[in-house]
Design a protein around this motif. Structure first.
Motif, short mmCIF file in Angstrom:
data_model
loop_
_atom_site.label_atom_id
_atom_site.label_comp_id
_atom_site.label_asym_id
_atom_site.label_seq_id
_atom_site.Cartn_x
_atom_site.Cartn_y
_atom_site.Cartn_z
N SER A 140 3.79 8.26 1.83
CA SER A 140 4.73 7.95 2.90
C SER A 140 5.98 7.24 2.38
O SER A 140 5.90 6.32 1.56
CB SER A 140 4.07 7.06 3.95
N LYS A 141 7.13 7.69 2.89
CA LYS A 141 8.39 7.01 2.62
C LYS A 141 8.87 6.34 3.91
O LYS A 141 8.14 6.26 4.88
CB LYS A 141 9.42 7.98 2.05
N GLU A 146 9.74 1.59 -0.22
CA GLU A 146 9.84 2.47 0.94
C GLU A 146 9.17 1.86 2.17
O GLU A 146 9.60 2.09 3.31
CB GLU A 146 9.22 3.84 0.62
N ILE A 147 8.12 1.09 1.96
CA ILE A 147 7.44 0.43 3.08
C ILE A 147 8.39 -0.57 3.73
O ILE A 147 8.49 -0.66 4.96
CB ILE A 147 6.16 -0.30 2.61
N SER A 197 -0.81 0.83 7.29
CA SER A 197 -0.91 0.87 5.83
C SER A 197 -0.86 2.30 5.31
O SER A 197 -1.40 3.22 5.93
CB SER A 197 -2.21 0.21 5.36
N ALA A 198 -0.21 2.46 4.14
CA ALA A 198 -0.19 3.74 3.43
C ALA A 198 -0.99 3.64 2.14
O ALA A 198 -0.88 4.50 1.27
CB ALA A 198 1.25 4.15 3.13
N GLY A 199 -1.78 2.60 2.03
CA GLY A 199 -2.57 2.39 0.82
C GLY A 199 -3.85 3.20 0.82
O GLY A 199 -3.98 4.20 1.54
N SER A 200 -4.82 2.78 0.04
CA SER A 200 -6.10 3.47 -0.08
C SER A 200 -6.76 3.62 1.29
O SER A 200 -7.04 2.62 1.97
CB SER A 200 -7.03 2.68 -1.01
N GLY A 219 0.80 -1.22 0.00
CA GLY A 219 0.00 0.00 0.00
C GLY A 219 0.83 1.27 0.00
O GLY A 219 1.78 1.40 0.78
N GLY A 220 0.51 2.21 -0.88
CA GLY A 220 1.20 3.49 -0.90
C GLY A 220 1.84 3.81 -2.23
O GLY A 220 2.08 2.91 -3.05
#
Length: 327
Positions: free
Chosen positions: A297-298, A16-17, A98-101, A9-10
């Protein structure tokens, strides 16, 4: 403690995750980190063997940012965010990051974890940098048409989070409005005001949009429509101001020399305004810890988001909310 990280996600996933997760593994060796996603896409970004406190949990599908959140969650049951949330539901993880949706994460949390008893709708909380440090705004997009009772629930949850995670004693709670006087605003804010006055929180009354950047309230409560506009406007304005400052102070040689003198101060301001310093914040009201990160997000932001997840678990945030609702 076990934290599931949505590796897919992201905007900068999975590289980066994974970087942020490995950084966290090094700084927090007591935390077990679970990278959830496609193994063949994760492994190329691992530097040799996995640390002892990092593992991979296979999830074959990915929910893209442009997909309808609820439909995607129902159809893609093996997507990384759904699987990571399921690990929390089944007790195999204590939190998910999570940095996804955001919509998909919210749908996965609602369908997979459910709501805390007594909470009608969850709220997305975000930390907004202000002149007085990071302050909370909720809701910023989970529920566009809140009721007065729901705003009161947001205030309670936000107050608990500000106390337990941000370390703010007796946080000041303000209602976002078009004027500071009691009786101002639309039907929603007028009806919410007396409920907030009676709630077991430090309610300071209405706060206007211009009060927020000055940190005049530690927790700002609003419906998701107004909150999302406030957040996006603040992000855009900060970006424009920094661009303009950079352009003007480097427009000629004299100004460039002056810029050298103020560079340390500008770096401090930039650090204060950087969302990566805060990492992420929980979706409050669901029956489990689900940390929402900025889509761009990194590694640094992921590192700090995992820190936030760890703190939420350590203070038993869900239990704290349940207990306060019973008072």
């Amino acid at each position: 403690m076990r934290i599931a990280v949505d590796a897919m996600g992201g905007d900068f996933a999975p590289e980066e995750i994974i970087k942020g997760t490995l950084m966290s593994a090094e700084t927090s060796p007591d935390v077990q980190l679970i990278l959830v996603g496609r193994k063949e896409r994760i492994e190329p970004f691992l530097a040799g063997s996995l640390p002892k406190n990092v593992s991979i949990f296979e999830a074959s599908e990915v929910i893209e940012m442009d997909e309808h959140p609820a439909n995607a969650v129902r159809k893609k049951k093996d997507s990384s965010i759904v699987v990571a949330t399921r690990l929390v539901k089944q007790g195999e993880a204590d939190a998910v990051v999570s940095a996804g949706s955001t919509g998909a994460q919210m749908a996965a949390a609602l369908l997979g974890l459910g709501r805390i008893k007594g909470i009608e709708r969850p709220a997305i909380v975000t930390i907004l940098p202000t002149s007085e440090g990071g302050k909370l705004i909720l809701d910023v997009g989970a529920n566009m048409d809140a009721t007065p009772a729901q705003l009161c629930q947001y205030a309670l949850m936000g107050s608990i989070y500000a106390t337990k995670i941000l370390g703010i004693s007796n946080p000041r709670v303000g209602l976002l409005n078009v004027g500071s006087e009691e009786g101002k605003g639309n039907e929603l804010t007028q009806k919410a005001y007396p409920l907030l006055k009676e709630a077991p929180i430090n309610f300071i009354g209405n706060v206007e949009g211009r009060d927020v950047p000055y940190g005049r309230a530690d927790v700002v409560v609003c419906d998701g429509f107004a909150g999302n506009i406030l957040l996006k406007t603040a992000e855009g304005l900060a970006g424009v101001l920094f661009d303009q400052i950079k352009e003007k102070i480097t427009s000629n040689m004299v100004r460039k020399l002056g810029a050298l003198a103020i560079k340390p101060g500008l770096k401090e301001i930039a650090r204060m305004m950087d969302y990566a310093e805060y990492g992420g914040a929980p979706l409050l009201g669901v029956n489990g810890i689900s940390i929402i990160c900025h889509g761009s997000s990194k590694s640094k932001a992921i590192l700090n988001a995992i820190r936030v997840a760890r703190e939420c678990v350590q203070v038993r945030l869900i239990d704290q909310i349940r207990q306060d609702l019973l008072k």
